[in-house]
Write an enzyme that holds these catalytic residues in place. Structure first.
Site, PDB file in Angstrom:
ATOM      1  N   ARG A  77       0.811  -1.212   0.000  1.00  0.00           N
ATOM      2  CA  ARG A  77       0.000   0.000   0.000  1.00  0.00           C
ATOM      3  C   ARG A  77       0.844   1.262   0.000  1.00  0.00           C
ATOM      4  NH1 ARG A  77      -1.806  -3.313   4.062  1.00  0.00           N
ATOM      5  NH2 ARG A  77      -3.742  -4.429   3.624  1.00  0.00           N
ATOM      6  N   SER A 145       7.512  -5.214   6.938  1.00  0.00           N
ATOM      7  CA  SER A 145       7.134  -6.086   8.059  1.00  0.00           C
ATOM      8  C   SER A 145       7.779  -7.459   8.034  1.00  0.00           C
ATOM      9  CB  SER A 145       5.622  -6.181   8.107  1.00  0.00           C
ATOM     10  OG  SER A 145       5.112  -4.873   8.189  1.00  0.00           O
ATOM     11  N   ASP A 198       5.521  -2.954  10.853  1.00  0.00           N
ATOM     12  CA  ASP A 198       4.085  -2.639  10.979  1.00  0.00           C
ATOM     13  C   ASP A 198       3.619  -2.562  12.436  1.00  0.00           C
ATOM     14  OD1 ASP A 198       4.370  -5.363  11.287  1.00  0.00           O
ATOM     15  OD2 ASP A 198       2.740  -5.913   9.940  1.00  0.00           O
TER      16      ASP A 198
HETATM   17  P1  ADP Z   1      -1.284  -8.208   5.837  1.00  0.00           P
HETATM   18  O1  ADP Z   1      -1.103  -9.012   7.062  1.00  0.00           O
HETATM   19  O2  ADP Z   1      -1.061  -8.967   4.589  1.00  0.00           O
HETATM   20  O3  ADP Z   1      -0.625  -6.872   5.891  1.00  0.00           O
HETATM   21  P2  ADP Z   1      -3.984  -7.732   6.630  1.00  0.00           P
HETATM   22  O4  ADP Z   1      -3.619  -7.128   7.913  1.00  0.00           O
HETATM   23  O5  ADP Z   1      -5.078  -7.087   5.845  1.00  0.00           O
HETATM   24  O6  ADP Z   1      -2.801  -7.877   5.641  1.00  0.00           O
HETATM   25  O7  ADP Z   1      -4.402  -9.210   6.936  1.00  0.00           O
HETATM   26  C1  ADP Z   1      -4.753 -10.071   5.920  1.00  0.00           C
HETATM   27  C2  ADP Z   1      -4.935 -11.408   6.550  1.00  0.00           C
HETATM   28  O8  ADP Z   1      -6.056 -11.357   7.434  1.00  0.00           O
HETATM   29  C3  ADP Z   1      -5.261 -12.478   5.543  1.00  0.00           C
HETATM   30  O9  ADP Z   1      -4.083 -13.153   5.159  1.00  0.00           O
HETATM   31  C4  ADP Z   1      -6.167 -13.405   6.318  1.00  0.00           C
HETATM   32  O10 ADP Z   1      -5.421 -14.400   6.947  1.00  0.00           O
HETATM   33  C5  ADP Z   1      -6.783 -12.551   7.384  1.00  0.00           C
HETATM   34  N1  ADP Z   1      -8.167 -12.250   7.039  1.00  0.00           N
HETATM   35  C6  ADP Z   1      -8.620 -11.429   6.081  1.00  0.00           C
HETATM   36  N2  ADP Z   1      -9.965 -11.440   6.042  1.00  0.00           N
HETATM   37  C7  ADP Z   1     -10.369 -12.292   6.996  1.00  0.00           C
HETATM   38  C8  ADP Z   1     -11.635 -12.763   7.446  1.00  0.00           C
HETATM   39  N3  ADP Z   1     -12.771 -12.360   6.908  1.00  0.00           N
HETATM   40  N4  ADP Z   1     -11.635 -13.637   8.444  1.00  0.00           N
HETATM   41  C9  ADP Z   1     -10.500 -14.063   8.992  1.00  0.00           C
HETATM   42  N5  ADP Z   1      -9.283 -13.679   8.615  1.00  0.00           N
HETATM   43  C10 ADP Z   1      -9.209 -12.809   7.624  1.00  0.00           C
HETATM   44 MG    MG Z   2      -0.267  -5.487   7.300  1.00  0.00          MG
END
Ligand code: ADP
Ligand code: MG
Length: 459
Positions: A77, A145, A198
């Site tokens: 992002r 991260s 992060d």
């Molecule tokens: P990142 O960790 O990639 O920076 P996020 O903080 O948005 O991104 O987290 C994404 C992760 O959150 C996904 O890999 C998934 O495991 C989890 N996730 C996303 N949507 C859901 C949901 N509806 N229910 C449970 N876990 C979710």
């Molecule tokens: Mg993240």
């Protein structure tokens, strides 16, 4: 009736995942002990307790336009914010999300950073002429991260990749230098004012909105935590103590391990077949990247010992990572009387059809067992940190806020509720009244921009 063999698998799973309060207290105590060991000396613990060089968190007085880059999971992002001081706060906020092509996660560093720099170049080009910057350089906070050995506020070498990333030629390199080189190639003239994790960003964003925030936690694709430590309580810290007396520590708790962790045969197999065997064991028990995969492994075992799901080879149960955590979240929250969503998920993901209601209930229970263990362990980790800094213990009257970011915490209601109720269970009714948990969305984006502002060359 669900087949006896299947019931046995579920009963054994429940037993192996059990995390009663007594055990969680051991986990919290082990976390606290590992934290102390990691602060004592470099390499003193499996958890790295990385000194972030962030010794000042945002106050709310920051002003100006700042950018951040957030790289750490499935998406990448770019964020641009206008900070307008105490009253107006974040006056403007624009962000752009780009999904990372999987082949770049295991290619080479210049390709990945080139991809990022080109996205940045596009954001700036789309801005058009911007008088605010005239002869000033744009400033950027870079949220990266993965475990980094930080060498200053804006430099650090990559220790290892985690989650789905594995780019060999980047390990040991300064990730800011790599980004800078790529930016130059793409004609992006920005100053990287801060390199952060992060968790540190989440802590900063949480603090910007609430001065009692002392811990930042990530529960998304991966899991990690950062907190505010007294600089004098960090024996391995060399050099002059910061004026504030504080230092943000990035714990890298994902690599925590203790013999008191409830680990199952499924976790062991998952770990052995992972990109990073033997590492990130706590993260593999907790985070969104793995929960769906653990459930899949349990279902596969049931399929191999019963006829509940038909012939294994007619299903996709053997396909790794085919069941994702959002899927188990959807099944877990299924409130239709006949568990229609569970049926759909089993059909869509695995080609498993015609399951009985009993079988679908069993699937929900498996999701519950795996997710409860995760949420309870995350709560124990937070309690370990609170105890380390003398918060929410007898005699402590201060309010302590935990800022949490990540899709798992944000979207999985059963997970979130279980984490919060476990905190009360472990801290006790009274002490837990002074502890609050706050969803801090996009902490990793906004937080980086805030730390860039706090370390601006124009201030
Ligand atoms: P990142 O960790 O990639 O920076 P996020 O903080 O948005 O991104 O987290 C994404 C992760 O959150 C996904 O890999 C998934 O495991 C989890 N996730 C996303 N949507 C859901 C949901 N509806 N229910 C449970 N876990 C979710
Ligand atoms: Mg993240």
């Amino acid at each position: 009736m669900v087949a006896a063999a299947a019931e046995r698998v579920v009963a054994e799973l429940r037993e192996a995942c059990a995390a009663p309060a007594a055990r969680l207290n051991e986990v919290a105590a082990a976390m606290e002990a590992e934290m102390r060991a990691g602060l004592r000396e470099e390499g003193g613990s499996k958890i790295k307790m990385i000194i972030s060089y962030v010794d000042n968190l945002p106050t709310g007085n920051e002003e100006g336009f700042f950018y951040s880059l957030d790289l750490g999971g499935t998406n990448f992002r770019v964020l641009r914010v206008q900070l307008a001081g105490k009253e107006k706060r974040v006056a403007k906020r624009e962000s752009k999300e780009v999904s990372i092509p999987p082949h770049l996660m295991s290619g080479n560093a210049s390709e990945l950073f080139g991809f990022i720099a080109s996205a940045l170049a596009k954001v700036i080009a789309d801005e058009g002429r911007n008088d605010v910057f005239e002869d000033k350089q744009r400033e950027l906070g870079f949220t990266f991260s993965f475990p980094v050995r930080q060498t200053s506020i804006a430099s650090g070498t990559l220790i290892k990749w985690t989650k789905a990333f594995s780019i060999d030629d980047a390990v040991g390199e300064d990730v800011v230098a790599e980004l800078r080189t790529a930016m130059e190639k793409h004609g992006v003239h920005m100053r990287v004012a801060a390199l952060i994790n992060d968790t540190v960003g989440t802590l900063a964003a949480g603090r910007y909105n609430d001065e009692d925030v002392v811990i930042g936690v990530i529960l998304g694709t991966g899991s990690n935590a950062a907190y505010v430590e007294e600089a004098s309580a960090i024996p391995k810290f060399e050099g002059e103590l910061p004026k504030s007396g504080n230092m943000v520590i990035n714990t890298e708790w994902g690599n925590f391990y203790s013999s008191c962790l409830p680990i199952t045969e499924y976790d062991q197999a998952l770990d052995e077949e992972s990109l990073n065997p033997g590492e990130q064991i706590f993260e593999k028990l907790i985070s969104g990247m793995y929960l769906g995969e653990i459930v899949r492994r349990v279902l596969l075992k049931i399929a191999s010992q019963s006829t509940l799901f038909g012939k294994v080879n007619h299903t996709k149960l053997k396909t790794r990572f085919i069941l994702r955590t959002p899927d188990i979240s959807a099944m877990h929250h299924d409130e239709t009387p006949d568990l229609r969503i569970v049926a759909e998920k089993l059909a869509d993901n695995f080609k498993i059809k015609d399951t009985s209601l009993e079988t679908r209930k069993m699937v929900v229970e498996i999701c519950d067992v795996v997710t409860s263990r995760s949420a309870r362990l995350a709560a124990a980790g937070i309690v370990g940190i609170l105890r380390k800094i003398g918060r929410a213990v007898p005699g402590d009257e201060r309010r302590s806020v935990v800022a949490i970011d990540g899709g798992l915490f944000e979207h999985y209601a059963e997970f979130r509720q279980c984490l919060e109720s476990t905190l009360v269970e472990l801290l006790g009714e009274e002490a837990s009244r002074s502890v609050a948990v706050k969803l801090t969305k996009d902490g990793s984006g906004l937080g980086a921009a805030l730390i860039a502002a706090a370390h601006s060359q124009y201030q």
